[in-house]
Scaffold this active site. Sequence first.
Site, short mmCIF file in Angstrom:
data_model
loop_
_atom_site.label_atom_id
_atom_site.label_comp_id
_atom_site.label_asym_id
_atom_site.label_seq_id
_atom_site.Cartn_x
_atom_site.Cartn_y
_atom_site.Cartn_z
N ASN A 93 -0.28 -1.49 -7.42
CA ASN A 93 -1.49 -0.64 -7.40
C ASN A 93 -1.47 0.30 -6.19
O ASN A 93 -2.34 0.27 -5.33
CB ASN A 93 -2.77 -1.49 -7.45
N ASP A 113 -1.97 -12.87 -1.46
CA ASP A 113 -2.74 -11.71 -1.94
C ASP A 113 -3.14 -10.84 -0.73
O ASP A 113 -4.28 -10.37 -0.64
CB ASP A 113 -3.95 -12.11 -2.77
N ARG A 137 0.79 -1.26 0.00
CA ARG A 137 0.00 0.00 0.00
C ARG A 137 0.81 1.29 0.00
O ARG A 137 0.22 2.35 -0.13
CB ARG A 137 -0.98 0.05 1.17
N HIS A 144 -3.29 -15.51 -8.52
CA HIS A 144 -4.43 -16.04 -7.73
C HIS A 144 -5.46 -16.83 -8.54
O HIS A 144 -6.61 -16.42 -8.68
CB HIS A 144 -5.11 -14.94 -6.92
O1 DOR Z 1 -9.20 -8.62 -3.66
C1 DOR Z 1 -8.27 -8.02 -4.18
N1 DOR Z 1 -7.77 -6.90 -3.62
N2 DOR Z 1 -7.77 -8.46 -5.33
C2 DOR Z 1 -6.85 -7.77 -6.02
O2 DOR Z 1 -6.40 -8.23 -7.02
C3 DOR Z 1 -6.44 -6.43 -5.54
C4 DOR Z 1 -6.56 -6.34 -4.09
C5 DOR Z 1 -6.36 -4.95 -3.54
O3 DOR Z 1 -5.45 -4.26 -3.99
O4 DOR Z 1 -7.09 -4.57 -2.62
#
Ligand code: DOR
Length: 426
Positions: A97, A307, A67, A234
């Site tokens: 991301n 994940d 994050r 995943h």
């Molecule tokens: O559930 C998910 N959350 N799948 C993802 O691929 C991204 C992730 C997130 O960044 O919160």
Amino acid sequence: MPEGGFILIKGGHVVDPGSRHDAPADLTIAGGVISACGSDQPAFERVIDAAGLLVVPGLIDMHVHLREPGGEHKETIETGTAAAVAGGFTAVACMPNTAPPADTPNVVKGILQKAQEVGSCRVYPIACLSKGRAGKELADFRALAEAGAVAFSDDGDGLADNALMAAAFEALATLDRPVIQHCEDPTFTRGVMHEGEVSRDLGLPGLSPLAEEFMIARDLALAEGCSARYHVAHISTRRAVELVRTAKAGSVRVTTEVCPHHLLLTDEACRTKDANFKMHPPLRPQRDVDACIAGVIDGTIDMLVTDHAPHAAEEKARGFLEAPPGIVGLETSLALFAKALIAPRHIEWYKLIELMSTAPARIFGLPGGSLAVGGPADVTLIDPHAEWTIDAARFRSKGRNCPFDGMAVAGRVVCTIVGGEIKYEL
Ligand code: DOR
């Protein structure tokens, strides 16, 4: 423990697929590396009694959301890596991301710098496939790889554009860095859970499993014949596992990973409407869970990942429809994989450690995954029989979004050593 200290790990059972070792042995560490296995050495600064414990190469998680930058209210590099070592991980790969996304060398270097300063474990940045993760223009792979990116992904979103994906495979083949695809074709309706009986009962918008399967089938066709490496993130459906299994028998360099929740939970759990059961890809019916387990057993699935996707409590409290998808996983995954795979005797500890350490190191070309003499002293000690109850309130992660809170599990990380330094002790 200062780096370079002498440590003796005494009387444990060494399970090391990296050097094909599975027997009782002492392990010694000096100068941040494994110095010898089974030999006597004087003047240890620390002797760890490992009687009854498994001594394994440090676990490596190739799918983590730290994050930072931009989402520090959910997690930071400091809290995320503290959670990682508590879960037995000596290295994590972090997804791009973030805000800004990791699509420039500066962001990648910033992550590495921060990890160096405050991180408890090794951090390997994964950079964006497309600029801004917008799916319109490819990122500068060479510059990002030079900055330290180990792989490329738009995780959270799949790269939908066919021509752009073909160009990505071509460019990455020359760099020998894998694509990690988040396989969800966005042209399917983007629902909040698996599309099926349960979503219809709940009146919630469903996401067809075909969204995952179409993208994998397309990517396998694009990757065939070019030497690019393709890693399916995943994996979660029966047909997806079948597609990868078939492709592995052919000429595509494909690998894949699975998360604990896709081995332990089904979409029936969504009937609670608790947003901690909401993630992408979504929880599937039992037949898909069974297919993922079969894929682990027969080697179609190469590695186990979390994940780890922390979100703030107030974000998850928005309800199933509005809450962001994702759950935390770093501090629970070892015990959950043991529950899903070892307790029912699908696999043994040796194979579990292969899937959680040796295979990710080998496939992504990273240090570790082995306790061979001369390698980095990344070591995890596990009590395979310790019974405990998952308590999200005690996580080192900022995230409390855990669907397994309160679950009784067995198998506990007792100590995590990174580069010869003890970073976690129970
Ligand atoms: O559930 C998910 N959350 N799948 C993802 O691929 C991204 C992730 C997130 O960044 O919160």
